[in-house]
Design an enzyme around this catalytic site. Structure first.
Site, short mmCIF file in Angstrom:
data_model
loop_
_atom_site.label_atom_id
_atom_site.label_comp_id
_atom_site.label_asym_id
_atom_site.label_seq_id
_atom_site.Cartn_x
_atom_site.Cartn_y
_atom_site.Cartn_z
N ARG A 192 32.84 -32.51 -15.68
CA ARG A 192 32.95 -31.06 -15.81
C ARG A 192 34.40 -30.70 -16.14
NH1 ARG A 192 29.76 -28.16 -11.04
NH2 ARG A 192 31.51 -28.98 -9.83
N HIS A 220 34.56 -34.11 -7.19
CA HIS A 220 33.22 -33.64 -6.83
C HIS A 220 32.20 -34.71 -7.19
CE1 HIS A 220 30.34 -30.55 -5.70
NE2 HIS A 220 29.63 -30.83 -6.78
#
Length: 390
Positions: free
Chosen positions: A139, A169
């Site tokens: 991302r 993450h």
């Protein structure tokens, strides 16, 4: 009804702040005491209410908050929240002085961003930053140690930037197969080992990892979906070490009741036709409220019994087949408990073929939220700042 003092439609959501507090306390007791809880309250606290959830989480054991964008952080500041707030998403470098003004911590993941941001801090302004590492989520984030060291050096050169944290993450922490999770964890460990000095906060765990993997705690975890009493995934339901209490419920009331004869039709497209005499009730909620058309056929609770939604859901209303005649004003529960029946967020998510995260998030802001605290429904609209300042 008494709790509807500031809205004029018989549809509302209830958020049980006691349940949110219990969920946070359960996580707190599950973690080592030296691990900080960062409560994730982005997207209006997953549709539950940003300031209400933020203050509840802070009182229950969280000490840091996280949001997606600066706008969300500023909204919390304007509502009286003084706790540290981390922006998890991208911010414009030219807005760094605004972040400094509101004491908002920003995420950094580009060398060019730091170079540009340094031009926009004024005078003795300073700002805390966390560096985001992309270990496999794909991302945003830095993808190699060389770039990490380069950005770290840029930050260290300017005393106005405080290197407070580093994080990543996990993409699959809620899945049974731990292979990819382990790969990400190893990459994260190697990258932070390359830092010449470690910051105050190192965090990688979302709710799923915080509940399952002590090796990924480091010294802070980010708690999102579990705080709201929802499971990170159906796969890991059996691995949750304590009971989560679902905080969100959705209710309406019958505003019209009519008897249909055999062959009568209901709603747009006349897709529903009664097979016999039956009672149909109308409730004032529709797809503009986030109760979308795909929920045709979903059951709701009325008089303690399950009743299906019939016909196409309209923008502002939908119809349900009643078990018998029921009076106007009868409560209808779309999510939550009524008598001994329960419709979970997971059940609605299954009907929508999506995940539970999405369900409370898409319930529109025009659906008012009422809050339960100390076992009572309270109206927080008019005195949020008095009761919910940090």
């Amino acid at each position: 009804m008494e709790e509807q003092g500031y809205f004029y439609r018989d549809t509302w959501a209830e958020v049980d702040l006691d349940y949110i507090a219990e969920n946070v306390k359960s996580v707190r007791s599950h973690l080592p005491q030296d691990v900080t809880i960062i409560a994730v309250v982005k997207a209006n606290a997953y549709g539950h209410g940003d300031v209400q959830v933020a203050q509840t989480a802070l009182e229950a054991g969280a000490s840091y908050l996280a949001v997606a964008f600066m706008d969300e952080a500023i909204a919390l500041r304007n509502k009286g929240i003084k706790a540290p707030i981390l922006v998890l998403g991208a911010s414009r470098p030219e807005d760094v002085e605004v972040a400094a003004k509101f004491a908002i911590t920003l995420t950094v993941f580009q060398k060019e961003w730091v170079q540009e941001a340094r031009k926009h801090l004024e005078g003795n302004q300073s700002i805390s930053v966390h560096i985001k590492l992309d270990t496999g989520m794909g991302r945003i984030g830095i993808r190699n140690a060389e770039e990490l060291i380069s950005i770290h050096q840029l930050i260290a050169e300017d005393e106005r930037f405080q290197f407070e944290g580093v994080y990543t993450h996990f993409a699959t922490a809620d899945e049974l197969d731990q292979t990819y999770f382990q790969q990400q964890l190893e990459i994260f460990e190697k990258m932070i080992a390359a830092l010449p000095n470690r910051p105050k906060y190192i965090h990688s765990s979302n709710s799923a990892a915080a509940l399952r993997f002590p090796k990924a705690y480091f010294n802070a975890v980010r708690i999102g979906i579990a705080m709201y009493g929802l499971t990170p995934s159906l796969e890991m339901e059996q691995e949750i070490p304590f009971t989560l209490k679902e905080a969100f419920s959705l209710n309406s009331r019958l505003v019209h009741v009519k008897k249909l004869e055999k062959g009568d039709k209901v709603s747009y497209g006349a897709t529903y036709e009664s097979e016999e005499e039956e009672w149909i009730g109308t409730i004032p909620i529709g797809y503009a409220d986030g109760w979308i058309r795909r929920l045709q056929g979903q059951e709701v609770l009325v008089a303690g019994e399950r009743s299906p939604i019939v016909g196409r859901i309209c923008m502002d209303q939908c119809m349900i087949r009643l078990p018998r005649y029921l009076p106007i004003g009868t409560t209808v529960t779309l999510i939550g408990t009524q008598e001994n029946q329960f419709i979970s967020v997971n059940e609605v998510a299954k009907k929508l073929e999506t995940i539970n995260y999405e369900v409370p998030c898409i319930i529109a802001n025009r659906v008012p939220r009422l809050y339960k605290k100390n076992g009572k429904v309270v109206d927080l609209k008019n005195d949020l700042l008095n009761n919910y300042q940090a």
